[in-house]
Design an enzyme around this catalytic site. Sequence first.
Site, short mmCIF file in Angstrom:
data_model
loop_
_atom_site.label_atom_id
_atom_site.label_comp_id
_atom_site.label_asym_id
_atom_site.label_seq_id
_atom_site.Cartn_x
_atom_site.Cartn_y
_atom_site.Cartn_z
N CYS A 147 0.85 -1.19 0.00
CA CYS A 147 0.00 0.00 0.00
C CYS A 147 0.89 1.25 0.00
O CYS A 147 2.06 1.18 0.35
CB CYS A 147 -0.87 0.02 1.24
SG CYS A 147 -1.84 -1.49 1.42
N ARG A 193 1.85 1.37 -5.89
CA ARG A 193 2.02 0.45 -4.76
C ARG A 193 0.74 -0.30 -4.44
O ARG A 193 0.76 -1.29 -3.71
CB ARG A 193 2.47 1.23 -3.52
CG ARG A 193 3.83 1.86 -3.65
CD ARG A 193 4.22 2.55 -2.37
NE ARG A 193 4.36 1.60 -1.28
CZ ARG A 193 5.48 0.99 -0.97
NH1 ARG A 193 6.58 1.22 -1.65
NH2 ARG A 193 5.53 0.14 0.03
N TRP A 217 -3.72 -1.93 -1.48
CA TRP A 217 -3.64 -3.21 -2.19
C TRP A 217 -4.17 -4.22 -1.18
O TRP A 217 -3.53 -4.49 -0.16
CB TRP A 217 -2.20 -3.51 -2.56
CG TRP A 217 -2.03 -4.72 -3.42
CD1 TRP A 217 -2.12 -4.79 -4.77
CD2 TRP A 217 -1.70 -6.04 -2.98
NE1 TRP A 217 -1.88 -6.08 -5.20
CE2 TRP A 217 -1.63 -6.86 -4.13
CE3 TRP A 217 -1.48 -6.63 -1.73
CZ2 TRP A 217 -1.33 -8.23 -4.06
CZ3 TRP A 217 -1.19 -7.98 -1.66
CH2 TRP A 217 -1.12 -8.77 -2.82
N ASN A 241 0.16 0.03 6.41
CA ASN A 241 0.68 -0.86 5.38
C ASN A 241 1.31 -2.03 6.11
O ASN A 241 2.10 -1.83 7.03
CB ASN A 241 1.74 -0.10 4.56
CG ASN A 241 2.37 -0.96 3.49
OD1 ASN A 241 1.86 -2.03 3.15
ND2 ASN A 241 3.49 -0.49 2.95
N GLY A 242 0.95 -3.26 5.73
CA GLY A 242 1.48 -4.43 6.42
C GLY A 242 0.34 -5.37 6.81
O GLY A 242 -0.77 -5.25 6.29
N GLU A 275 11.73 -14.11 -18.54
CA GLU A 275 11.35 -12.72 -18.29
C GLU A 275 10.34 -12.25 -19.34
O GLU A 275 9.38 -11.55 -19.02
CB GLU A 275 12.61 -11.84 -18.27
CG GLU A 275 12.37 -10.36 -18.12
CD GLU A 275 11.62 -9.96 -16.87
OE1 GLU A 275 11.39 -10.79 -15.98
OE2 GLU A 275 11.21 -8.78 -16.79
N LYS A 290 6.68 -10.91 -18.36
CA LYS A 290 6.24 -9.57 -18.75
C LYS A 290 4.91 -9.65 -19.48
O LYS A 290 3.98 -8.91 -19.20
CB LYS A 290 7.31 -8.96 -19.66
CG LYS A 290 7.61 -7.54 -19.54
CD LYS A 290 8.45 -7.11 -18.38
CE LYS A 290 8.00 -7.60 -17.04
NZ LYS A 290 8.94 -7.48 -15.99
N GLU A 339 1.93 -10.67 -17.13
CA GLU A 339 1.48 -9.74 -16.09
C GLU A 339 0.78 -8.50 -16.65
O GLU A 339 -0.10 -7.96 -15.99
CB GLU A 339 2.59 -9.37 -15.11
CG GLU A 339 3.68 -8.50 -15.64
CD GLU A 339 4.74 -8.19 -14.58
OE1 GLU A 339 4.40 -8.05 -13.40
OE2 GLU A 339 5.92 -8.07 -14.96
N HIS A 348 10.72 -32.33 -23.62
CA HIS A 348 10.32 -33.06 -22.42
C HIS A 348 8.93 -32.68 -21.95
O HIS A 348 8.60 -32.87 -20.77
CB HIS A 348 11.36 -32.84 -21.31
CG HIS A 348 12.73 -33.28 -21.71
ND1 HIS A 348 13.08 -34.61 -21.79
CD2 HIS A 348 13.81 -32.58 -22.12
CE1 HIS A 348 14.34 -34.70 -22.20
NE2 HIS A 348 14.80 -33.48 -22.42
N LYS A 378 3.41 -2.96 -6.89
CA LYS A 378 4.81 -2.75 -7.27
C LYS A 378 5.77 -3.44 -6.30
O LYS A 378 6.66 -4.14 -6.71
CB LYS A 378 5.10 -1.25 -7.35
CG LYS A 378 6.52 -0.92 -7.81
CD LYS A 378 6.73 -1.31 -9.25
CE LYS A 378 8.15 -1.06 -9.72
NZ LYS A 378 8.44 -1.81 -10.94
O1 M6R Z 1 11.36 -4.99 -5.99
P1 M6R Z 1 11.78 -6.37 -6.37
O2 M6R Z 1 12.73 -6.42 -7.51
O3 M6R Z 1 12.29 -7.16 -5.19
O4 M6R Z 1 10.44 -7.09 -6.85
C1 M6R Z 1 10.42 -8.45 -7.16
C2 M6R Z 1 9.15 -8.80 -7.91
O5 M6R Z 1 8.04 -8.56 -7.13
C3 M6R Z 1 9.01 -8.01 -9.22
O6 M6R Z 1 10.12 -8.20 -10.05
C4 M6R Z 1 7.74 -8.46 -9.96
O7 M6R Z 1 7.88 -9.78 -10.43
C5 M6R Z 1 7.43 -7.50 -11.11
N1 M6R Z 1 6.02 -7.29 -11.21
C6 M6R Z 1 7.89 -8.01 -12.42
O8 M6R Z 1 7.59 -7.16 -13.47
#
Ligand code: M6R
Length: 611
Positions: A2, A27, A74, A98-99, A482, A486, A489, A505, A606
């Site tokens: 958050c 966030r 969030w 937050n938490g 990756e 990408k 998501e 496999h 984020k």
């Molecule tokens: O801030 P961080 O690099 O530790 O975050 C790790 C993951 O949460 C972050 O890379 C997440 O997978 C992203 N949404 C990827 O685009």
Amino acid sequence: MCGIVGYIGDKQSAPVLVSGLRRLEYRGYDSAGLAVLDGKKLSVVRATGKLKNLEGRVATDPPQGKIGIGHTRWATHGRPSDENAHPHTYEGVAVVHNGIIENHLVLKEQLKAKGHAFSSETDSEVFAHLIAAEMKAGKRLVDAVRGAIRQVKGTYALVVVTEHEADRIVATKDSQPMVLGLSQAQNFVASDIPALLEHTRDVVFMEDGDLAVLTPEKVEIFDAANKAVTRAPRRIDWTPTMAEKGGHRHFMHKEIFEQPRAVADTLRGRVLRSEGTVHFEGWNFTPEQVQAFTKVTILACGTSYHSGMAGKWMIESLSRIPVEVELASEFRYRDPIVEKTHLAIAISQSGETLDTLAAMKEAKARGAATMTLCNVIGSAMTREADLTVLTNAGPEIGVASTKAFTTQLIGLYLLGVKLGRLRNHLTVQQAQEHLTHITEVPKLVEEALHSEAAVKKIARTYVNAQDFLFLGRGPMHSVAMEGALKLKEVSYIHAEGYAGGEMKHGPIALIDEKLPVVVVAPKEPKVSYEKIAGNIEEVRARGGQVIAVIDADDKHLTQLADHVITIPPSSALIAPIIATIPLQLLAYHVAEMRGNDVDQPRNLAKSVTVE
Ligand code: M6R
């Protein structure tokens, strides 16, 4: 997760809070709210959904007052709704949190038995009730907050205002980020730096257990033992425009196109070409310690984990130290074998990802030397690690990580060269060759961005695909992973990233004429290239659609693939950085064409500061 912002000063607080929340919306973005204090009374405005809904309500009936707190949520406990949005209030006390409060159910029952009525499904509301109860029992706000915290099990960044002491804000934190912004006749608190940049660049990062009391004139900090402490302010060199879109439709697009600058900033001041080595500010591992390292363990999540996969390839080949890459969320719960001769590297954009932070603490407690490769100065990981190497990418606002990934790869490549020299695996001349390759990256990334038009065409062709497969070998395996992450998501299309050799496999069963298969196939490293051509043939033989990411001078694969995306040829350890660029663009354009909210994809946040 958050976003929190608090303001106390000589201006109306609502506009300051809303603009701060705008910068923190990445966030969390399922609801938002603010509480404003006019010296006597609290006014609370909350709205489900994106921040613009809250903005609408604030514009219709602006709450008046020069003290206020705001929150963008969030959801963890309780669905997104007006009632569950923060701030939560009870008997003149308003909180944003937050938490997670792990024992909230027990506390709620105890409070209900004493006559408290709850108005939300959240764990956070408990804080408002606990603090109100402590104040009713005669405590001052600071002591009431301390009293509430003592009863809570869990993690928190908590900011409180109350009608009963209507001249201050109290903020405290444990295991969640919180930063104070200092200015003339006004002070701020926020969960992340971008919320403050418009007003000040002088910040103090709060430590776990700290409690801060903010008035317009000063900020006092007390540590966990309730002792007044002085925490030195730091000057942040990010500018407000770095946290704005700068003419791009989305932050993700802006951040993809910022990469030439971002990787150049990661390199700045670090390449010592004539000496054939790398300078990292604050490097504090002795040559003997480095000689004695028997293993590097990389700890990370998500995109940062993928950069760790490529980092394994880099560090092993440059220094011959064995590298393991671990999902941070798994490492911490499996009684890992850690020795004093191990180096644990936490890779993280935010420096706040709870699993990565906890995994690094675990490795440290078991005797490993620790380092973080991180983008956010002052974040929890940079405070915890023995050594910090900053990626210097600038603020990354888009939830999908882009420039963080490529700058992490640069950091890992530089680290590999440094370790390789310190362990005498690389000669000065070999190191110089690598450094020459590394310094070419900004230009190569710039060129790779020219693939956008071709990528857009392909995105249009496959915008309605149900599934995607991404294949890569060697260091390109991480790029395939990756690329798939990408795409899924931001576009919500199911995508899998696989090592080319694994295709036979299992995943080969998925291939039919509807399946687009993205094959990451630059000519270097040669050993991967020769094999991946075989994968392309296998996909084609089964009617699959091949989209190949290849070097611009590759005539051979041009003929084999249905579509090609060309990138400038580069050396083996640079190629993962360059090949990633068109995959970021593919994800972006597919998502954009599908009308998705690219910067704030559904269900994501984020920084993941909860488990
Ligand atoms: O801030 P961080 O690099 O530790 O975050 C790790 C993951 O949460 C972050 O890379 C997440 O997978 C992203 N949404 C990827 O685009």
